[in-house]
Design an enzyme around this catalytic site. Structure first.
Site, PDB file in Angstrom:
ATOM      1  N   GLU A   1       1.977  11.802  -8.553  1.00 42.38           N
ATOM      2  CA  GLU A   1       1.629  13.221  -8.523  1.00 42.38           C
ATOM      3  C   GLU A   1       0.220  13.391  -9.081  1.00 42.38           C
ATOM      4  O   GLU A   1      -0.097  12.780 -10.092  1.00 42.38           O
ATOM      5  CB  GLU A   1       2.607  14.047  -9.375  1.00 42.38           C
ATOM      6  CG  GLU A   1       2.386  15.545  -9.172  1.00 42.38           C
ATOM      7  CD  GLU A   1       3.371  16.411  -9.972  1.00 42.38           C
ATOM      8  OE1 GLU A   1       4.229  15.881 -10.695  1.00 42.38           O
ATOM      9  OE2 GLU A   1       3.245  17.628  -9.867  1.00 42.38           O
TER      10      GLU A   1
ATOM     11  N   GLY B   1       2.079  13.524 -19.985  1.00 44.00           N
ATOM     12  CA  GLY B   1       3.211  13.353 -20.893  1.00 44.00           C
ATOM     13  C   GLY B   1       4.324  12.546 -20.234  1.00 44.00           C
ATOM     14  O   GLY B   1       4.813  11.565 -20.790  1.00 44.00           O
ATOM     15  N   ALA B   2       4.704  12.962 -19.046  1.00 43.01           N
ATOM     16  CA  ALA B   2       5.801  12.295 -18.354  1.00 43.01           C
ATOM     17  C   ALA B   2       5.868  12.768 -16.914  1.00 43.01           C
ATOM     18  O   ALA B   2       5.270  13.788 -16.561  1.00 43.01           O
ATOM     19  CB  ALA B   2       7.128  12.599 -19.050  1.00 43.01           C
ATOM     20  N   MET B   3       6.632  12.014 -16.085  1.00 42.77           N
ATOM     21  CA  MET B   3       6.684  12.292 -14.651  1.00 42.77           C
ATOM     22  C   MET B   3       8.098  12.145 -14.112  1.00 42.77           C
ATOM     23  O   MET B   3       8.802  11.190 -14.416  1.00 42.77           O
ATOM     24  CB  MET B   3       5.706  11.331 -13.946  1.00 42.77           C
ATOM     25  CG  MET B   3       5.694  11.468 -12.449  1.00 42.77           C
ATOM     26  SD  MET B   3       5.058  13.086 -11.921  1.00 42.77           S
ATOM     27  CE  MET B   3       5.925  13.261 -10.370  1.00 42.77           C
ATOM     28  N   GLU B   4       8.463  13.115 -13.264  1.00 44.91           N
ATOM     29  CA  GLU B   4       9.863  13.277 -12.836  1.00 44.91           C
ATOM     30  C   GLU B   4      10.257  12.512 -11.577  1.00 44.91           C
ATOM     31  O   GLU B   4      11.192  12.927 -10.879  1.00 44.91           O
ATOM     32  CB  GLU B   4      10.106  14.775 -12.600  1.00 44.91           C
ATOM     33  CG  GLU B   4       9.396  15.382 -11.356  1.00 44.91           C
ATOM     34  CD  GLU B   4       8.056  16.046 -11.653  1.00 44.91           C
ATOM     35  OE1 GLU B   4       7.397  15.647 -12.642  1.00 44.91           O
ATOM     36  OE2 GLU B   4       7.657  16.947 -10.887  1.00 44.91           O
TER      37      GLU B   4
ATOM     38  N   GLU C   1      11.713  16.779 -17.603  1.00 45.20           N
ATOM     39  CA  GLU C   1      11.640  15.865 -16.445  1.00 45.20           C
ATOM     40  C   GLU C   1      13.013  15.752 -15.775  1.00 45.20           C
ATOM     41  O   GLU C   1      13.103  15.712 -14.553  1.00 45.20           O
ATOM     42  CB  GLU C   1      11.113  14.492 -16.850  1.00 45.20           C
ATOM     43  CG  GLU C   1       9.772  14.496 -17.592  1.00 45.20           C
ATOM     44  CD  GLU C   1       8.681  15.309 -16.928  1.00 45.20           C
ATOM     45  OE1 GLU C   1       8.732  15.542 -15.713  1.00 45.20           O
ATOM     46  OE2 GLU C   1       7.754  15.741 -17.663  1.00 45.20           O
TER      47      GLU C   1
ATOM     48  N   HIS D   1      13.703  18.715 -13.558  1.00 42.62           N
ATOM     49  CA  HIS D   1      12.984  18.699 -12.283  1.00 42.62           C
ATOM     50  C   HIS D   1      13.843  18.132 -11.152  1.00 42.62           C
ATOM     51  O   HIS D   1      13.545  18.362  -9.987  1.00 42.62           O
ATOM     52  CB  HIS D   1      11.724  17.838 -12.389  1.00 42.62           C
ATOM     53  CG  HIS D   1      10.483  18.583 -12.813  1.00 42.62           C
ATOM     54  ND1 HIS D   1      10.114  19.797 -12.285  1.00 42.62           N
ATOM     55  CD2 HIS D   1       9.492  18.240 -13.682  1.00 42.62           C
ATOM     56  CE1 HIS D   1       8.963  20.169 -12.828  1.00 42.62           C
ATOM     57  NE2 HIS D   1       8.562  19.263 -13.684  1.00 42.62           N
TER      58      HIS D   1
ATOM     59  N   GLU E   1       6.887  23.909 -11.867  1.00 42.16           N
ATOM     60  CA  GLU E   1       6.513  23.712 -13.268  1.00 42.16           C
ATOM     61  C   GLU E   1       6.860  24.923 -14.143  1.00 42.16           C
ATOM     62  O   GLU E   1       7.400  24.774 -15.233  1.00 42.16           O
ATOM     63  CB  GLU E   1       5.033  23.333 -13.398  1.00 42.16           C
ATOM     64  CG  GLU E   1       4.674  21.971 -12.781  1.00 42.16           C
ATOM     65  CD  GLU E   1       5.438  20.790 -13.378  1.00 42.16           C
ATOM     66  OE1 GLU E   1       6.116  20.956 -14.418  1.00 42.16           O
ATOM     67  OE2 GLU E   1       5.381  19.686 -12.775  1.00 42.16           O
TER      68      GLU E   1
HETATM   69  N1  BES Z   1       5.061  16.818 -12.985  1.00 42.33           N
HETATM   70  C1  BES Z   1       4.530  16.741 -14.290  1.00 42.33           C
HETATM   71  C2  BES Z   1       3.674  15.529 -14.507  1.00 42.33           C
HETATM   72  C3  BES Z   1       2.286  15.637 -13.947  1.00 42.33           C
HETATM   73  C4  BES Z   1       1.368  16.420 -14.559  1.00 42.33           C
HETATM   74  C5  BES Z   1       1.892  14.936 -12.855  1.00 42.33           C
HETATM   75  C6  BES Z   1       0.074  16.507 -14.058  1.00 42.33           C
HETATM   76  C7  BES Z   1       0.630  15.018 -12.347  1.00 42.33           C
HETATM   77  C8  BES Z   1      -0.300  15.801 -12.949  1.00 42.33           C
HETATM   78  C9  BES Z   1       5.621  16.723 -15.345  1.00 42.33           C
HETATM   79  O1  BES Z   1       6.815  17.307 -14.966  1.00 42.33           O
HETATM   80  C10 BES Z   1       5.111  17.541 -16.485  1.00 42.33           C
HETATM   81  O2  BES Z   1       5.003  18.710 -16.352  1.00 42.33           O
HETATM   82  N2  BES Z   1       4.769  16.890 -17.587  1.00 42.33           N
HETATM   83  C11 BES Z   1       4.179  17.512 -18.720  1.00 42.33           C
HETATM   84  C12 BES Z   1       5.121  17.629 -19.866  1.00 42.33           C
HETATM   85  C13 BES Z   1       6.050  18.794 -19.729  1.00 42.33           C
HETATM   86  C14 BES Z   1       7.096  18.797 -20.803  1.00 42.33           C
HETATM   87  C15 BES Z   1       5.359  20.121 -19.742  1.00 42.33           C
HETATM   88  C16 BES Z   1       3.002  16.683 -19.110  1.00 42.33           C
HETATM   89  O3  BES Z   1       2.903  15.554 -18.637  1.00 42.33           O
HETATM   90  O4  BES Z   1       2.176  17.130 -19.873  1.00 42.33           O
HETATM   91 ZN    ZN Z   2       6.924  19.361 -15.003  1.00 42.13          ZN
END
Ligand code: BES
Ligand code: ZN
Length: 878
Positions: free
Chosen positions: A126, A266-269, A303, A306, A325
């Site tokens: 992503e 932070g993390a990816m779903e 995550e 999602h 999001e």
């Molecule tokens: N889908 C996002 C990860 C992501 C963020 C992918 C930006 C590509 C670009 C994931 O679900 C997400 O939102 N992660 C957040 C943490 C969340 C608890 C708000 C992040 O990575 O900061």
């Molecule tokens: Zn997210």
């Protein structure tokens, strides 16, 4: 600036895909610089796709070969552009496209696509990373099923993970082995993932409410398995909660999570295979703080959630990012509220919203929750899309009521399942179930800027009439000079002089159950038969993401601190009072005077200390941060007087109620061993806030208690809190303690990150020199996103007085790091550059220096689209 300035992508120009992909078979041989990807893609034209040429996305790929239905294509059959591959001719009937690409995961410093981090192969697709693995229709409205065969040397990568369920695995000659994973759920390419390497595993399981057995695996660096148990526990609680509250059940036999140490976000779903920054998985009492535990719980939940809001229902295009999001942030916030304290969680979320989103929305990077155009989508994963996106959902619930809201969610989950949806489709579900027209409400998605709402009270004792005049205004933002009124739900409470809630009547149709819905520029609400003027508690629970411009009298504020039944507004009253003192303190300091503070404020805090909700009192006693104060001042900011005013107020409170604080600190001391539960966390938070106040006046008692806590703590929360307090007091004790900490935790990168960021945020003139020296520390690495964010990111975003130094050295330093980092990791560089977004709100001298630093970046020979886009928008005059 010479950036490969990408085209503006516009929402209004969205077109359905001409081509569709039903399934994808990937065969990936992992071999460092010679990683080979064979993609077998079944393609067909969309019904109305007619004879458009097939243009695939690609980024930094080496193409080895390409074939249609098994027949190799000559070079003349296609053209390769910088970011595309276009086929001259394609069959009219469904066909199989075979593409072979070569990758070098170890050289992938962008950490986008397939990369190797600390010996582990992993992916981040992503938003547009899949095109760095193979040529593809890399857009979220093209959904396909994926089968992935992963092959690697068994000694390097005993673990091979993919999306979905593992359907086969086995050994191959010469020490190689393979695994085949199949994901039956159609998904967009951005949810593809694979992981391979040496990893330790923590296993668990969950049985869904319909009886499906799910095997859970959490994979971490070998040797760190004992730090993954909290993440596993949080995941199981999330799975249960989502069934109970949203009716969402997990849909595969396996759910895996992998923690990696080099990760941009932070993390990816990814479907069935979430990949996490290890900072949001690994925790033990000795290495993680209470807030780390809370973050882990929230992000694991986010995550996981999602899986329905994002994966089963995905976004039609990236303009709809808030569809997944914003909704998923709302869901994880509700989860944490249910697991912990709802009131404290709301306060924490509003603090984040104000510090991140309000700041963004009042500066050059302000944009609507659903943007209408972008150049670099990476730059739109913002607090506005996330946090304000979540607030819109919360307002929707307030407006239509919980029952209709739940019906709308159910309808959305069933109707849009398996599709790539839009905000319109989402809202239509709520419109339908509630029979309400949400067209006006939907403006929240399209109009940027934080609305300012003022409420003017008047009371006529003869007529016994009490009225409130509301008006709203949203300031201009880039590209949006004129604003329309929004639909704003304002929760109201009225309290009489005895501290009792009174209920007032009005015939106004937009006032129901103490919610007034303001949907015009101004409106008046009149209540009759009101015996005496009540005290107004407005915007209870922070019912809308607005700036409320009422200025209650000091007396009313003091009253609300003690008597408001709405905990959010009690906290708000205290914050508001502190803020008023802080701003007048800063003004006095700037004029060369010592600030004088009102003792009624510390007396009110002293009253609050008699309550028993520790976590809540801790929030209430926390003095607004320097950035909070600066945001409130908003123009011509002098960072040093902001810093000094805050120090003076803390000192003042610490002295005024020091004895009481000391007593309570003693009572809060416990011999119980550490547990990361909300109650224990609340007790520790309160004790640590109190120690900080007590130590602020350089009281020996406070500092000695703090030192003792550092030495005796059995957990990182208390130890690090003590270190953070001491770090605010220059001297040899501080330096000795900092050295001690590094000696004990020097081999633990995540703990060392706390140490880096603590030192980077010391509000003293020596801090920049300290940061420069820390960059030489053996535990620091400029190429690791967590290290860089801890040291440089914190300095830029969370040290108001030192990033904004009078001599501009803070700006120059950060600009240099941004330029340097841009060459290896543009996404991370662009995030750090974001700290400049407040530059126009500073006093003129600093403004000029910040602008010069931004221009230095802008003048670079080559900038990434990420940094190029941010620097351009940050400098633009609107
Ligand atoms: N889908 C996002 C990860 C992501 C963020 C992918 C930006 C590509 C670009 C994931 O679900 C997400 O939102 N992660 C957040 C943490 C969340 C608890 C708000 C992040 O990575 O900061
Ligand atoms: Zn997210």
């Amino acid at each position: 600036m010479r950036t490969d300035t990408p085209q503006l992508i516009r929402l209004s120009e969205y077109q359905k895909p001409n081509w569709l992909i039903d399934n994808v078979h990937l065969d990936i041989t992992l071999d460092d610089g010679h990683t080979r990807v064979i993609a077998n893609i079944s393609i067909r034209t969309a019904q109305d796709g007619s004879d458009n040429p097939l243009m695939l996305d690609g980024d930094e790929l080496v193409l080895e070969s390409i074939a249609i239905d098994g027949k190799q294509l000559p070079a003349s059959a296609y053209t390769i552009g910088r970011k595309t591959l276009t086929l001259r001719e394609t069959p009219k009937v469904p066909f199989l496209l075979t593409i072979v690409t070569l990758l070098d995961p170890a050289a992938n410093t962008q950490l986008m696509g397939l990369y190797k981090s600390s010996g582990i192969y992993c992916t981040q697709c992503e938003a547009e990373g899949f095109r760095r693995i193979t040529y593809f229709l890399d857009r979220p409205d093209v959904m396909a099923t994926y089968t992935t065969r992963i092959k690697a040397r068994k000694a390097d990568a005993p673990i091979l993970l993919g999306n979905g369920n593992q359907i086969q695995s086995g050994d191959l000659p010469d020490g190689w082995h393979y695994a085949i994973w199949h994901d039956p759920h159609p998904k967009p390419s951005y949810l593809f993932a694979l992981v391979a390497g040496k990893l330790g595993k923590v296993s668990g399981s969950f049985t869904t409410r319909s009886g499906k057995h799910v095997s859970i695996g959490i994979y971490v660096e070998s040797g760190k398995e004992n730090r993954a148990s909290y993440a596993l526990d949080a995941l199981i609680r999330s799975m249960k909660w989502d069934e109970e509250v949203f009716g969402c059940e997990y849909d595969l036999d396996i759910f895996n999570i992998v923690a990696v140490s080099d990760f941009n976000m932070g993390a990816m779903e990814n479907k069935g295979l979430n990949i996490f920054n290890d900072k949001y998985i690994l925790a033990s009492p000795e290495t993680a703080t209470d807030s780390d535990y809370a973050n882990i719980e929230a992000i694991i939940a986010h995550e996981y959630f999602h899986n329905w809001t994002g994966n089963r229902i995905t976004c039609r295009d990236w303009f709809q990012l808030c569809l997944k999001e914003g909704l998923t942030v709302y869901r994880d916030q509700e989860f944490s509220a249910d697991e912990r304290s709802r009131a404290v969680k709301r306060i924490a979320d509003v603090k984040t919203l104000r510090s991140q989103q309000f700041t963004e929305d009042s500066g050059p990077l302000s944009h609507p929750v659903r943007p209408i155009e972008y150049r670099e989508i990476n730059n739109f994963y913002t607090p506005t899309v996330y946090e304000k996106g979540a607030e819109i959902i919360r307002m929707l619930k307030i407006l239509i009521g919980e029952k209709k809201f739940n019906e709308g969610i159910s309808l959305y989950l069933s109707r849009c399942d398996g599709t790539a949806a839009t905000i319109e489709e989402f809202l239509a579900c709520f419109s339908e179930v509630s029979q309400r027209n949400l067209t006006h409400f939907a403006k929240w998605y399209d109009q940027a800027g934080t609305p300012r709402v003022s409420i003017i009270e008047s009371y006529n004792p003869e007529l016994k009439r009490y009225s409130l005049t509301f008006s709203q205004e949203t300031p201009a933002t880039p590209g949006q000079p004129n604003k329309e009124p929004l639909v704003i739900p304002i929760a109201l409470g009225f309290i009489n002089r005895d501290g009792i809630e009174v209920s007032l009547d009005t015939s106004h149709p937009d006032f129901n159950e103490n919610i007034f819905v303001l949907d015009q520029i101004s409106s008046e609400l009149t209540f009759n038969d009101v015996d005496s003027k009540p005290i107004l508690s407005a915007l209870r629970g922070f019912s809308a993401p607005i700036i409320l411009e009422t200025s209650p009298s000091d007396d009313d504020r003091l009253f609300l601190i003690s008597y408001d039944s709405d905990p959010f507004n009690r906290w708000q009253a205290a914050q508001g009072y502190a803020m008023k003192l802080l701003i007048s303190g800063a003004n006095q300091l700037r004029a060369g005077n010592q600030p004088k503070f009102d003792p009624r404020f510390s007396q009110a805090l002293s009253q609050v200390l008699k309550d028993d909700d520790h976590a809540f009192i801790a929030q209430l006693l926390t003095i607004p941060s320097e950035n909070d104060i600066a945001r409130e001042i908003s123009i011509d900011i002098d960072p040093e007087s902001v810093r000094d005013s805050r120090l003076c107020l803390k000192q003042f409170v610490g002295k005024e109620i020091g004895h009481q604080i000391q007593d309570i600190c003693e009572k809060l001391t416990t011999t119980e061993s550490y547990r990361p539960d909300a109650q224990g966390a609340g007790r520790r938070a309160l004790r640590n806030v109190l120690l900080d106040l007590l130590s602020s006046g350089y009281s020996d008692i406070g500092l000695n208690l703090t030192l003792k806590q550092y030495q005796n703590a059995d957990n990182m929360t208390d130890r690090f809190a003590a270190l953070s307090i001491i770090a605010q007091h220059p001297g040899t004790v501080r330096e000795d303690m900092l050295n001690d900490f590094a000696e004990v935790y020097g081999n633990d990168p995540l703990v060392l990150d706390k140490w880096f960021s603590l030192q980077a945020t010391i509000p003293e003139d020596g801090t920049l020199a300290r940061v420069l020296k820390l960059m030489e520390h053996p535990g620091f690495s400029i190429r690791n996103p967590n290290r860089l964010r801890s040291l440089v990111g914190s300095f830029a975003a969370a040290n108001l007085s030192q990033f904004n130094r009078k001599d501009g050295a803070g700006y120059e330093f950060v600009a240099k790091i941004v330029i340097d980092t841009d060459r290896s990791n543009p996404q991370v560089a662009a995030r750090i550059l974001g700290a400049f977004k407040t530059w126009r709100s500073l006093e003129p001298r600093r403004r000029t220096l910040a602008q010069a630093a931004l221009q230095t970046i802008e003048r670079q020979e080559k900038l990434s689209p990420d940094v190029g886009d941010i620097v351009m928008r940050t400098l633009a005059e609107n």
